[in-house]
Design a protein around this motif. Structure first.
Motif, PDB file in Angstrom:
ATOM      1  N   MET A   1       5.340  33.020-124.265  1.00 54.75           N
ATOM      2  CA  MET A   1       5.289  32.747-122.821  1.00 54.75           C
ATOM      3  C   MET A   1       4.331  33.724-122.148  1.00 54.75           C
ATOM      4  O   MET A   1       4.525  34.937-122.201  1.00 54.75           O
ATOM      5  CB  MET A   1       6.692  32.892-122.212  1.00 54.75           C
ATOM      6  CG  MET A   1       6.762  32.614-120.732  1.00 54.75           C
ATOM      7  SD  MET A   1       8.445  32.775-120.115  1.00 54.75           S
ATOM      8  CE  MET A   1       8.205  32.282-118.430  1.00 54.75           C
ATOM      9  N   THR A   2       3.285  33.212-121.545  1.00 54.72           N
ATOM     10  CA  THR A   2       2.283  34.058-120.913  1.00 54.72           C
ATOM     11  C   THR A   2       2.509  34.105-119.400  1.00 54.72           C
ATOM     12  O   THR A   2       2.597  33.073-118.746  1.00 54.72           O
ATOM     13  CB  THR A   2       0.858  33.542-121.196  1.00 54.72           C
ATOM     14  OG1 THR A   2       0.661  33.509-122.615  1.00 54.72           O
ATOM     15  CG2 THR A   2      -0.174  34.456-120.570  1.00 54.72           C
ATOM     16  N   ILE A   3       2.607  35.313-118.870  1.00 54.75           N
ATOM     17  CA  ILE A   3       2.828  35.503-117.439  1.00 54.75           C
ATOM     18  C   ILE A   3       1.738  36.415-116.908  1.00 54.75           C
ATOM     19  O   ILE A   3       1.509  37.509-117.441  1.00 54.75           O
ATOM     20  CB  ILE A   3       4.205  36.128-117.159  1.00 54.75           C
ATOM     21  CG1 ILE A   3       5.321  35.244-117.721  1.00 54.75           C
ATOM     22  CG2 ILE A   3       4.414  36.353-115.680  1.00 54.75           C
ATOM     23  CD1 ILE A   3       6.677  35.891-117.677  1.00 54.75           C
ATOM     24  N   ASP A   4       1.048  35.967-115.886  1.00 55.28           N
ATOM     25  CA  ASP A   4       0.001  36.788-115.296  1.00 55.28           C
ATOM     26  C   ASP A   4       0.655  37.790-114.344  1.00 55.28           C
ATOM     27  O   ASP A   4       0.717  37.592-113.132  1.00 55.28           O
ATOM     28  CB  ASP A   4      -1.007  35.905-114.549  1.00 55.28           C
ATOM     29  CG  ASP A   4      -2.280  36.675-114.208  1.00 55.28           C
ATOM     30  OD1 ASP A   4      -2.224  37.912-114.161  1.00 55.28           O
ATOM     31  OD2 ASP A   4      -3.315  36.029-113.994  1.00 55.28           O
ATOM     32  N   THR A   5       1.171  38.870-114.934  1.00 52.81           N
ATOM     33  CA  THR A   5       1.937  39.831-114.151  1.00 52.81           C
ATOM     34  C   THR A   5       1.090  40.603-113.149  1.00 52.81           C
ATOM     35  O   THR A   5       1.568  41.019-112.102  1.00 52.81           O
ATOM     36  CB  THR A   5       2.657  40.830-115.081  1.00 52.81           C
ATOM     37  OG1 THR A   5       1.711  41.354-116.019  1.00 52.81           O
ATOM     38  CG2 THR A   5       3.786  40.150-115.830  1.00 52.81           C
ATOM     39  N   LYS A   6      -0.208  40.803-113.465  1.00 53.87           N
ATOM     40  CA  LYS A   6      -1.066  41.535-112.525  1.00 53.87           C
ATOM     41  C   LYS A   6      -1.263  40.748-111.234  1.00 53.87           C
ATOM     42  O   LYS A   6      -1.179  41.299-110.130  1.00 53.87           O
ATOM     43  CB  LYS A   6      -2.420  41.845-113.174  1.00 53.87           C
ATOM     44  CG  LYS A   6      -2.359  42.985-114.175  1.00 53.87           C
ATOM     45  CD  LYS A   6      -3.744  43.446-114.592  1.00 53.87           C
ATOM     46  CE  LYS A   6      -3.645  44.659-115.514  1.00 53.87           C
ATOM     47  NZ  LYS A   6      -4.973  45.145-115.937  1.00 53.87           N
ATOM     48  N   ASN A  10       0.059  41.855-107.527  1.00 51.70           N
ATOM     49  CA  ASN A  10      -0.814  41.870-106.348  1.00 51.70           C
ATOM     50  C   ASN A  10      -0.259  40.995-105.235  1.00 51.70           C
ATOM     51  O   ASN A  10      -0.325  41.350-104.055  1.00 51.70           O
ATOM     52  CB  ASN A  10      -2.217  41.392-106.736  1.00 51.70           C
ATOM     53  CG  ASN A  10      -2.966  42.419-107.571  1.00 51.70           C
ATOM     54  OD1 ASN A  10      -2.709  43.616-107.454  1.00 51.70           O
ATOM     55  ND2 ASN A  10      -3.868  41.958-108.417  1.00 51.70           N
ATOM     56  N   SER A  11       0.287  39.852-105.617  1.00 53.62           N
ATOM     57  CA  SER A  11       0.888  38.957-104.629  1.00 53.62           C
ATOM     58  C   SER A  11       2.086  39.621-103.954  1.00 53.62           C
ATOM     59  O   SER A  11       2.258  39.538-102.732  1.00 53.62           O
ATOM     60  CB  SER A  11       1.319  37.653-105.309  1.00 53.62           C
ATOM     61  OG  SER A  11       1.992  36.812-104.399  1.00 53.62           O
ATOM     62  N   ILE A  12       2.911  40.315-104.763  1.00 57.41           N
ATOM     63  CA  ILE A  12       4.088  41.006-104.225  1.00 57.41           C
ATOM     64  C   ILE A  12       3.660  42.118-103.266  1.00 57.41           C
ATOM     65  O   ILE A  12       4.189  42.243-102.154  1.00 57.41           O
ATOM     66  CB  ILE A  12       4.941  41.593-105.366  1.00 57.41           C
ATOM     67  CG1 ILE A  12       5.591  40.472-106.177  1.00 57.41           C
ATOM     68  CG2 ILE A  12       6.017  42.528-104.813  1.00 57.41           C
ATOM     69  CD1 ILE A  12       6.257  40.949-107.455  1.00 57.41           C
ATOM     70  N   LEU A  13       2.703  42.915-103.679  1.00 59.32           N
ATOM     71  CA  LEU A  13       2.250  44.032-102.844  1.00 59.32           C
ATOM     72  C   LEU A  13       1.609  43.543-101.549  1.00 59.32           C
ATOM     73  O   LEU A  13       1.793  44.143-100.489  1.00 59.32           O
ATOM     74  CB  LEU A  13       1.266  44.908-103.626  1.00 59.32           C
ATOM     75  CG  LEU A  13       1.833  45.630-104.857  1.00 59.32           C
ATOM     76  CD1 LEU A  13       0.756  46.462-105.538  1.00 59.32           C
ATOM     77  CD2 LEU A  13       3.024  46.502-104.477  1.00 59.32           C
ATOM     78  N   ASN A  14       0.878  42.425-101.639  1.00 62.03           N
ATOM     79  CA  ASN A  14       0.290  41.853-100.424  1.00 62.03           C
ATOM     80  C   ASN A  14       1.365  41.347 -99.472  1.00 62.03           C
ATOM     81  O   ASN A  14       1.262  41.502 -98.255  1.00 62.03           O
ATOM     82  CB  ASN A  14      -0.662  40.710-100.790  1.00 62.03           C
ATOM     83  CG  ASN A  14      -1.978  41.211-101.357  1.00 62.03           C
ATOM     84  OD1 ASN A  14      -2.398  42.324-101.048  1.00 62.03           O
ATOM     85  ND2 ASN A  14      -2.620  40.410-102.196  1.00 62.03           N
ATOM     86  N   SER A  15       2.403  40.731-100.049  1.00 64.20           N
ATOM     87  CA  SER A  15       3.487  40.220 -99.197  1.00 64.20           C
ATOM     88  C   SER A  15       4.244  41.364 -98.534  1.00 64.20           C
ATOM     89  O   SER A  15       4.669  41.255 -97.385  1.00 64.20           O
ATOM     90  CB  SER A  15       4.450  39.350-100.021  1.00 64.20           C
ATOM     91  OG  SER A  15       5.159  40.121-100.969  1.00 64.20           O
ATOM     92  N   ASP A 143       6.298  52.412-104.779  1.00 64.55           N
ATOM     93  CA  ASP A 143       7.496  52.411-105.618  1.00 64.55           C
ATOM     94  C   ASP A 143       7.549  51.149-106.489  1.00 64.55           C
ATOM     95  O   ASP A 143       7.870  51.216-107.680  1.00 64.55           O
ATOM     96  CB  ASP A 143       8.744  52.504-104.739  1.00 64.55           C
ATOM     97  CG  ASP A 143      10.005  52.702-105.556  1.00 64.55           C
ATOM     98  OD1 ASP A 143      10.034  53.622-106.392  1.00 64.55           O
ATOM     99  OD2 ASP A 143      10.958  51.923-105.370  1.00 64.55           O
ATOM    100  N   VAL A 144       7.222  49.998-105.888  1.00 64.50           N
ATOM    101  CA  VAL A 144       7.205  48.739-106.646  1.00 64.50           C
ATOM    102  C   VAL A 144       6.125  48.781-107.719  1.00 64.50           C
ATOM    103  O   VAL A 144       6.348  48.365-108.866  1.00 64.50           O
ATOM    104  CB  VAL A 144       6.981  47.535-105.701  1.00 64.50           C
ATOM    105  CG1 VAL A 144       6.741  46.254-106.498  1.00 64.50           C
ATOM    106  CG2 VAL A 144       8.189  47.354-104.788  1.00 64.50           C
TER     107      VAL A 144
END
Length: 203
Positions: A1-6, A10-15, A143-144
Motif C-alpha cells: 500500500m503506497t501512501i504519499d505521506t509527504k 503538507n496538506s495537514i500543515l497548510n490546513s 509539533d505535528v
C-alpha cells in the motif's frame, strides 16, 4: 500500500495554518431566532466540518444544550451575541469532552460573565482565548511535523511495500496519543473544579 505521506503532511500543515476563529465583528449585534442561529453557525464553521453533509448545529442540539445547563435560556426565543459565543465554545469542546464536563467547565463562566454590564464579559473572554489559540499555530505545526518525522523512522527493517502503511499508522497513533494524554489532563483539571449541588443548579 503506497501512501504519499509527504503530500499528506503538507496538506495537514497548510490546513493548520488556515485555522481561524469566528471573528467578533462577524457576529450580528442583534438577537437571533433559532433558525438564524443555525444558519449563522453553519456558515461560520463550514471549514471545520469533516464532511459536507455534517451539521454544525441543529435545533435539537441547541435545545439539549439549554436543557443540560450548558447554555443560558434564550430571551423571548431569541439568542444574543453572547449565546453564540457560548455555542462556539461548546462546538469545539463537544468533540473531546462529555456534556457533563462541558457543563462543569462553562457554568462558572456563564454565571459570572454572561449578560453582565461589566466591561469584562463573555466577549472579552472569547477574544482573549482566540488570541491565545492563534499564537500557538506555529508551535502546533512544528509539533505535528516532528511527530511525522518520528513516525517515518519507524519499521526500517520492514519491506517497503508494507512499511508505508505501518509508518502512516504510526503517525496516526502518535497524534492520537497526544490527544489521549491531553484529554486525560483536561478531565483531571475539570475534576478539581467544585461541583454544584442539585438544589443550587435549579436556582
Amino acid at each position: 500500500m503506497t501512501i504519499d505521506t509527504k503530500d499528506m503532511l503538507n496538506s495537514i500543515l497548510n490546513s493548520i495554518s488556515r485555522i481561524d476563529y469566528v471573528k467578533l465583528e462577524d457576529i450580528p449585534n442583534i438577537d437571533l431566532y433559532m433558525d438564524q442561529v443555525t444558519t449563522f453557525m453553519e456558515e461560520q464553521l463550514q471549514s471545520a466540518k469533516r464532511r459536507e453533509d455534517d451539521k454544525v448545529l441543529t435545533k435539537t442540539m441547541i435545545n439539549n444544550y439549554a436543557k443540560n445547563n450548558l447554555l443560558p435560556p434564550p430571551v423571548k426565543k431569541k439568542y444574543s451575541k453572547e449565546h453564540l459565543l457560548v455555542m462556539i465554545f461548546i462546538y469545539y469542546f463537544k468533540n473531546i469532552l462529555s456534556i457533563k464536563d462541558i457543563e462543569t467547565m462553562l457554568n462558572p463562566i456563564t454565571e459570572k460573565y454572561f449578560d453582565t454590564r461589566e466591561d469584562f464579559n463573555i466577549t472579552s473572554i472569547y477574544e482573549e482565548i482566540c488570541q491565545l489559540e492563534k499564537s500557538r499555530i506555529d508551535a502546533l505545526q512544528k509539533d505535528v511535523a516532528r511527530s511525522y518525522c518520528h513516525a517515518m523512522d519507524c519499521f526500517p527493517d520492514v519491506p517497503p511495500n508494507e512499511r508505508d502503511y505501518l509508518q502512516f499508522f504510526s503517525f496516526i497513533c502518535s497524534l492520537s496519543f497526544d490527544v489521549y494524554i491531553k484529554k486525560q489532563i483536561i478531565e483531571k483539571l475539570i475534576d478539581q473544579l467544585p461541583k454544584k449541588e442539585d438544589g443550587k443548579k435549579k436556582k
